[in-house]
Design an enzyme around this catalytic site. Structure first.
Site, PDB file in Angstrom:
ATOM      1  N   ARG A  50      20.200  48.471   2.374  1.00  0.00           N
ATOM      2  CA  ARG A  50      19.108  48.068   3.272  1.00  0.00           C
ATOM      3  C   ARG A  50      17.801  48.667   2.765  1.00  0.00           C
ATOM      4  O   ARG A  50      16.754  48.043   2.799  1.00  0.00           O
ATOM      5  CB  ARG A  50      19.369  48.484   4.727  1.00  0.00           C
ATOM      6  CG  ARG A  50      18.121  48.327   5.603  1.00  0.00           C
ATOM      7  CD  ARG A  50      18.359  48.342   7.109  1.00  0.00           C
ATOM      8  NE  ARG A  50      19.344  49.297   7.544  1.00  0.00           N
ATOM      9  CZ  ARG A  50      19.168  50.634   7.572  1.00  0.00           C
ATOM     10  NH1 ARG A  50      18.012  51.160   7.198  1.00  0.00           N
ATOM     11  NH2 ARG A  50      20.147  51.422   7.964  1.00  0.00           N
ATOM     12  N   TYR A 102       1.915  28.034  12.339  1.00  0.00           N
ATOM     13  CA  TYR A 102       3.329  27.665  12.399  1.00  0.00           C
ATOM     14  C   TYR A 102       3.897  27.978  13.799  1.00  0.00           C
ATOM     15  O   TYR A 102       3.588  29.040  14.369  1.00  0.00           O
ATOM     16  CB  TYR A 102       4.080  28.454  11.322  1.00  0.00           C
ATOM     17  CG  TYR A 102       5.558  28.205  11.317  1.00  0.00           C
ATOM     18  CD1 TYR A 102       6.070  27.000  10.856  1.00  0.00           C
ATOM     19  CD2 TYR A 102       6.449  29.161  11.787  1.00  0.00           C
ATOM     20  CE1 TYR A 102       7.428  26.761  10.872  1.00  0.00           C
ATOM     21  CE2 TYR A 102       7.799  28.934  11.802  1.00  0.00           C
ATOM     22  CZ  TYR A 102       8.289  27.723  11.345  1.00  0.00           C
ATOM     23  OH  TYR A 102       9.628  27.484  11.358  1.00  0.00           O
ATOM     24  N   ASP A 174      -0.742  33.533   5.611  1.00  0.00           N
ATOM     25  CA  ASP A 174       0.517  32.825   5.383  1.00  0.00           C
ATOM     26  C   ASP A 174       0.247  31.820   4.266  1.00  0.00           C
ATOM     27  O   ASP A 174      -0.474  30.839   4.454  1.00  0.00           O
ATOM     28  CB  ASP A 174       0.950  32.131   6.683  1.00  0.00           C
ATOM     29  CG  ASP A 174       2.302  31.433   6.556  1.00  0.00           C
ATOM     30  OD1 ASP A 174       2.658  31.020   5.430  1.00  0.00           O
ATOM     31  OD2 ASP A 174       2.996  31.278   7.580  1.00  0.00           O
ATOM     32  N   LYS A 199      10.712  27.546   1.638  1.00  0.00           N
ATOM     33  CA  LYS A 199       9.997  26.314   1.308  1.00  0.00           C
ATOM     34  C   LYS A 199       9.819  26.199  -0.209  1.00  0.00           C
ATOM     35  O   LYS A 199      10.793  26.224  -0.932  1.00  0.00           O
ATOM     36  CB  LYS A 199       8.681  26.267   2.075  1.00  0.00           C
ATOM     37  CG  LYS A 199       8.808  26.705   3.550  1.00  0.00           C
ATOM     38  CD  LYS A 199       9.614  25.750   4.416  1.00  0.00           C
ATOM     39  CE  LYS A 199       9.979  26.319   5.779  1.00  0.00           C
ATOM     40  NZ  LYS A 199       8.847  26.752   6.599  1.00  0.00           N
TER      41      LYS A 199
HETATM   42  C1  LIG Z   1       8.744  27.612   7.701  1.00  0.00           C
HETATM   43  C2  LIG Z   1       7.494  28.383   7.887  1.00  0.00           C
HETATM   44  C3  LIG Z   1       7.530  29.676   8.421  1.00  0.00           C
HETATM   45  C4  LIG Z   1       8.804  30.340   8.900  1.00  0.00           C
HETATM   46  O1  LIG Z   1       9.683  30.590   7.855  1.00  0.00           O
HETATM   47  P1  LIG Z   1      11.293  30.640   8.026  1.00  0.00           P
HETATM   48  O2  LIG Z   1      11.767  30.890   6.656  1.00  0.00           O
HETATM   49  O3  LIG Z   1      11.707  29.331   8.590  1.00  0.00           O
HETATM   50  O4  LIG Z   1      11.584  31.745   8.987  1.00  0.00           O
HETATM   51  C5  LIG Z   1       6.325  30.362   8.502  1.00  0.00           C
HETATM   52  N1  LIG Z   1       5.167  29.804   8.115  1.00  0.00           N
HETATM   53  C6  LIG Z   1       5.101  28.559   7.620  1.00  0.00           C
HETATM   54  C7  LIG Z   1       3.798  28.006   7.206  1.00  0.00           C
HETATM   55  C8  LIG Z   1       6.257  27.804   7.491  1.00  0.00           C
HETATM   56  O5  LIG Z   1       6.201  26.571   7.003  1.00  0.00           O
END
Ligand SMILES: *Cc1c(COP(=O)(O)O)cnc(C)c1O
Length: 394
Positions: A50, A102, A174, A199
């Site tokens: 961890r 998001y 982000d 993504k």
């Molecule tokens: C999908 C997404 C998230 C969250 O990510 P997860 O891997 O699904 O927890 C956060 N910000 C954006 C812009 C996203 O597209």
């Protein structure tokens, strides 16, 4: 060894190009949760997975280098990365946050952080004056997502970061939609970069993962402590999958982006499409701002159809994209924000933000652009010609 190399090359030729122990051209997956120590007063670098694991560490070093940071952190999901980063705040703090973030980040801020005495104000971050007005004496964080989700609004990262610095607040960005291939927020003054590596970074719809990168050492130490305390670390198999995905990031992004531009140009000319949201189009209101801070518009676009009824038929007739949540994969993904990513938002909140029931989001994959356009053209035609959906089409 990375001095002067292009981003494309860095994706492959980094410190983890081969395993120093065996020469293996892939980072070994270290499953061990614990590590044998040689003596009572001489512990090795690794003690418990961890806290530190060599496979996860390799990914953390790779993303730190690609984002131009000093330290990276890998989490079990994008939301785990985002939520852990929010834990840098304390009771009584205030966040200024982009209004169409998001859905999961929206939920975290509105439903969880408020219970711990952390307040927020949503603003349209394209309006820097509005951002400044929203700053309070206790604002410690400006939270940016650019381009935003799902309306692809662009925030000037440099302007927000310098505003934050003047007020003694952090800027988190982000960077999921862009990846460091197209945009590097730390270079523009941000303090912390977040990713849903689920993504584009992984890119194959087969991993859930999150990443965070910082430049400042003190912030890195605090985030490390939170990663270890909260414990939402990325598993080793998933870390390996993200590293494999990253190797092809630039070729995937280039192809997807080229396709996205073609699809956006097709959609904006179609009479059934009311509006296309894509930073690559000259008519996008922040087209110039985007160009000044990113090297491309990316592969996600949204479009509004003439009616919700038309939208339902279009979803029914289109054959190529998968109809699903998520984005940033080799296959095109069509999603319905009102019912999917932004379902956590009330109808009134959605309406305020312009997320209507006839809005679709498309993450363009690496298929042939002509095939995608033909598919959409036919789906739109069928949607017009049939008054009701014929169940035998699919
Ligand atoms: C999908 C997404 C998230 C969250 O990510 P997860 O891997 O699904 O927890 C956060 N910000 C954006 C812009 C996203 O597209």
């Amino acid at each position: 060894m990375s001095e002067g190399l292009s981003f494309d090359t860095l994706l492959l030729h980094n410190k983890h190009k081969f395993d120093p122990a065996t020469g293996g051209v892939s980072v070994p997956i270290q499953h061990a949760s614990t590590y044998h120590q040689l003596s009572a007063d001489n512990f090795g670098k690794y003690d418990y997975s961890r806290s530190l694991n060599p496979t996860r560490e390799a990914l953390e070093e790779i993303i730190a280098e690609l984002e131009g940071g000093t330290r990276g952190f890998a989490f079990s999901s994008g939301m785990a990365a985002i939520s852990t980063a929010f834990l840098l705040l304390s009771q009584g703090d205030h966040i200024v946050i982009a209004e169409d973030v998001y859905g999961g980040s929206f939920r975290m801020v509105t439903q969880v952080l408020t219970r711990f005495g952390i307040q927020h104000t949503f603003v349209d971050m394209t309006d820097i004056e509005a951002v400044e007005k929203a700053i309070q004496h206790n604002t410690t964080l400006l939270y940016v997502e650019t381009p935003s989700n799902p309306l692809l609004k662009v925030t000037d990262i440099k302007a927000v970061s310098s505003l934050a610095k003047r007020h003694g607040a952090y800027t988190f960005v982000d960077n999921t939609f862009m990846t460091p291939f197209l945009q590097r927020p730390l270079d523009l003054g941000a303090d912390l970069v977040l990713h849903s590596a689920t993504k584009f970074l992984s890119g194959h719809s087969d991993t859930v993962a999150g990443l965070a990168v910082v430049k400042d050492e003190e912030l890195a130490n605090r985030l490390y402590s939170l990663q270890n305390s909260f414990g939402a670390v990325l598993g080793v198999q998933d870390a390996w999958l993200v590293m494999r995905g990253i190797k092809t990031l630039s070729v995937r992004m280039k192809q997807s982006q080229e396709n996205a531009m073609k699809v956006a140009s097709f959609l904006k000319e179609h009479s059934f499409v009311r509006k296309v949201y894509y930073p690559g189009l000259e008519e996008h209101p922040q087209h110039e701002t985007h160009k000044s801070q990113a090297s491309g518009p990316g592969a996600v676009l949204s479009f509004e159809l003439q009616s919700e009824e038309l939208l339902k038929k279009f979803i029914h007739y289109t054959q190529l994209p998968v109809f699903a949540v998520s984005l940033g994969a080799v296959e095109s993904i069509l999603s319905y924000p009102a019912k999917m990513s932004h379902a956590a938002m009330s109808e009134t909140e959605r309406a305020k933000r312009g997320i209507s029931d006839s809005l679709l989001r498309l993450s363009v994959g690496i298929e042939g652009a002509g095939d995608l356009i033909n598919d959409f053209r036919l789906a739109l035609e069928l949607s017009r010609n049939t008054s009701r959906i014929e169940e035998d089409v699919r």
